[in-house]
Design a protein around this motif. Structure first.
Motif, PDB file in Angstrom:
ATOM      1  N   ALA A   1       0.830  -1.202   0.000  1.00 41.18           N
ATOM      2  CA  ALA A   1       0.000   0.000   0.000  1.00 41.18           C
ATOM      3  C   ALA A   1       0.860   1.246   0.000  1.00 41.18           C
ATOM      4  O   ALA A   1       0.789   2.068  -0.921  1.00 41.18           O
ATOM      5  CB  ALA A   1      -0.917  -0.012   1.224  1.00 41.18           C
TER       6      ALA A   1
ATOM      7  N   PHE B   1      -2.154  -0.135  -5.789  1.00 40.87           N
ATOM      8  CA  PHE B   1      -2.686  -0.650  -4.528  1.00 40.87           C
ATOM      9  C   PHE B   1      -4.201  -0.793  -4.545  1.00 40.87           C
ATOM     10  O   PHE B   1      -4.745  -1.877  -4.309  1.00 40.87           O
ATOM     11  CB  PHE B   1      -2.265   0.232  -3.358  1.00 40.87           C
TER      12      PHE B   1
ATOM     13  N   TRP C   1      -6.337  -4.061  -4.349  1.00 42.48           N
ATOM     14  CA  TRP C   1      -7.104  -4.204  -3.109  1.00 42.48           C
ATOM     15  C   TRP C   1      -8.544  -4.637  -3.383  1.00 42.48           C
ATOM     16  O   TRP C   1      -9.056  -5.585  -2.787  1.00 42.48           O
ATOM     17  CB  TRP C   1      -7.073  -2.879  -2.358  1.00 42.48           C
ATOM     18  N   TYR C   2      -9.186  -3.948  -4.302  1.00 39.99           N
ATOM     19  CA  TYR C   2     -10.582  -4.251  -4.590  1.00 39.99           C
ATOM     20  C   TYR C   2     -10.740  -5.456  -5.515  1.00 39.99           C
ATOM     21  O   TYR C   2     -11.705  -6.216  -5.396  1.00 39.99           O
ATOM     22  CB  TYR C   2     -11.275  -3.015  -5.162  1.00 39.99           C
TER      23      TYR C   2
ATOM     24  N   ARG D   1     -10.525  -8.641  -3.416  1.00 33.02           N
ATOM     25  CA  ARG D   1     -11.777  -8.901  -2.699  1.00 33.02           C
ATOM     26  C   ARG D   1     -12.831  -9.463  -3.647  1.00 33.02           C
ATOM     27  O   ARG D   1     -13.554 -10.408  -3.299  1.00 33.02           O
ATOM     28  CB  ARG D   1     -12.291  -7.624  -2.041  1.00 33.02           C
TER      29      ARG D   1
ATOM     30  N   ARG E   1      -7.075 -10.642   1.804  1.00 32.13           N
ATOM     31  CA  ARG E   1      -5.891  -9.825   1.591  1.00 32.13           C
ATOM     32  C   ARG E   1      -5.698  -8.823   2.711  1.00 32.13           C
ATOM     33  O   ARG E   1      -6.637  -8.393   3.381  1.00 32.13           O
ATOM     34  CB  ARG E   1      -5.940  -9.125   0.236  1.00 32.13           C
TER      35      ARG E   1
ATOM     36  N   ALA F   1      -3.006  -5.239   3.722  1.00 30.08           N
ATOM     37  CA  ALA F   1      -2.155  -4.201   3.161  1.00 30.08           C
ATOM     38  C   ALA F   1      -0.843  -4.123   3.938  1.00 30.08           C
ATOM     39  O   ALA F   1      -0.829  -4.332   5.153  1.00 30.08           O
ATOM     40  CB  ALA F   1      -2.871  -2.857   3.212  1.00 30.08           C
TER      41      ALA F   1
ATOM     42  N   VAL G   1      -5.050   3.645   3.331  1.00 26.56           N
ATOM     43  CA  VAL G   1      -5.522   2.265   3.432  1.00 26.56           C
ATOM     44  C   VAL G   1      -6.936   2.253   4.000  1.00 26.56           C
ATOM     45  O   VAL G   1      -7.174   2.736   5.114  1.00 26.56           O
ATOM     46  CB  VAL G   1      -4.583   1.416   4.312  1.00 26.56           C
TER      47      VAL G   1
ATOM     48  N   ALA H   1     -10.720  -7.428   6.068  1.00 25.26           N
ATOM     49  CA  ALA H   1      -9.350  -7.603   5.572  1.00 25.26           C
ATOM     50  C   ALA H   1      -8.505  -8.365   6.583  1.00 25.26           C
ATOM     51  O   ALA H   1      -8.814  -8.415   7.783  1.00 25.26           O
ATOM     52  CB  ALA H   1      -8.719  -6.245   5.287  1.00 25.26           C
TER      53      ALA H   1
END
Length: 300
Positions: A97, A108, A112-113, A116, A122, A124, A145, A151
């Motif tokens: 991140a 990032f 990140w998305y 998911r 996941r 960071a 973040v 998460a």
């Protein structure tokens, strides 16, 4: 001119039905044997047949026999096909991140998305920059973040960065420990989860040995089992290669393993802390409750 199909005679129909029953039985039997062979496969080649290593090392062979494997990702992996990564058996990912107090990995949020959406648990991670005050780095992490209750715990990546153009120097041990302590507390306050400490052999020897024992460790050891390289250090995650190959990613990728069983992994995902610490830390509010129906004892 159309022709009319004749129905098969009784004897031919009977023979056909027998053939189909035998063929169906054979297919089911073959499938059963195939599933059984997969279930008892003793190595990761059975669990993750599509994963490999460009330069495998015999010293980390035991990592391949652990049941839970994952990766760590940054912009250097380029565009990631998260669905393919998940299909290959990836069960977790740590995604870069932030770094220092002014750098965000430019992939990032995309990773990140997307992780998911693909169903990959996941977390960071923040890479520490030793020339920047700890409170500024913590504030930068919190700014960039998202607060996602589902998460995995965040990761504080602590290692010397001798190749840095702007800040290759080391700081005194007391200063490094104070910076780490402040950032860990700030990251926990932001995410509601006790952070994981990532480190390598040299930094652990010089700074971390005997320190922060209430935190889970993610250690790097690519040529030997962790106990040969880390004195008295219990680990939760093991980065065992930097030259892994996984569908969904072009080129090399770091591969990692979780220490425990599939049940212990379920407990980790639910509680957000190492199952071995759950009984001790849960009353302090560090670990979340686990569903006793979905998880058994810590040792299983």
């Amino acid at each position: 001119m159309k022709t009319r199909r004749r129905a098969p005679s009784r004897s031919k129909a009977s023979g056909l039905m027998t053939f189909l029953r035998v063929a169906r039985f054979g297919a089911v039997t073959a499938l059963a044997f195939g599933l059984a062979s997969c279930a008892i496969a003793p190595s990761s080649s059975g669990r993750y047949p599509s994963k490999s290593d460009a330069r495998p090392h015999a010293g980390v062979a035991t990592a391949h026999r652990l049941p839970i494997h994952g990766v760590d990702i940054s912009k250097w992996q380029g565009k990631v096909d998260w669905a393919a990564l998940r299909q290959a058996g990836t069960q977790f990912a740590f995604i870069k991140a932030t770094e220092g107090g002014d750098h965000v990995d430019n992939r990032f949020l995309e990773n990140w998305y997307a992780a998911r959406s693909a169903g990959v648990p996941r977390g960071a991670y923040h890479f520490v920059y030793w020339c920047r005050p700890a409170h500024e780095q913590a504030a930068w992490f919190k700014k960039n973040v998202p607060q996602d209750p589902d998460a995995l715990p965040p990761v504080l990546d602590v290692e010397w960065n001798g190749e840095s153009v702007n800040c290759p120097r080391k700081v005194p041990r007391a200063q490094a420990l104070a910076m780490i302590d402040q950032m860990l507390k700030e990251m926990e306050a932001h995410t509601g989860k006790r952070p994981i400490i990532y480190t390598d052999i040299t930094f652990h020897q010089e700074i971390l040995e005997g320190e922060f024992n209430d935190y889970p460790y993610w250690i790097r050891s690519t040529a030997a089992e962790p106990h040969h390289r880390y004195n008295n250090r219990r680990w939760t995650f093991w980065q065992f290669t930097t030259t892994g190959r996984v569908p969904g990613v072009s080129g090399d990728i770091d591969r990692n393993a979780f220490y425990g069983t599939e049940n212990q992994w379920r407990m980790f995902v639910q509680s957000k802390c190492d199952p071995r610490d759950h009984a001790r830390l849960e009353p302090l509010g560090v670990c979340r409750d686990v569903d006793p129906v979905q998880t058994a004892s810590v040792g299983e």
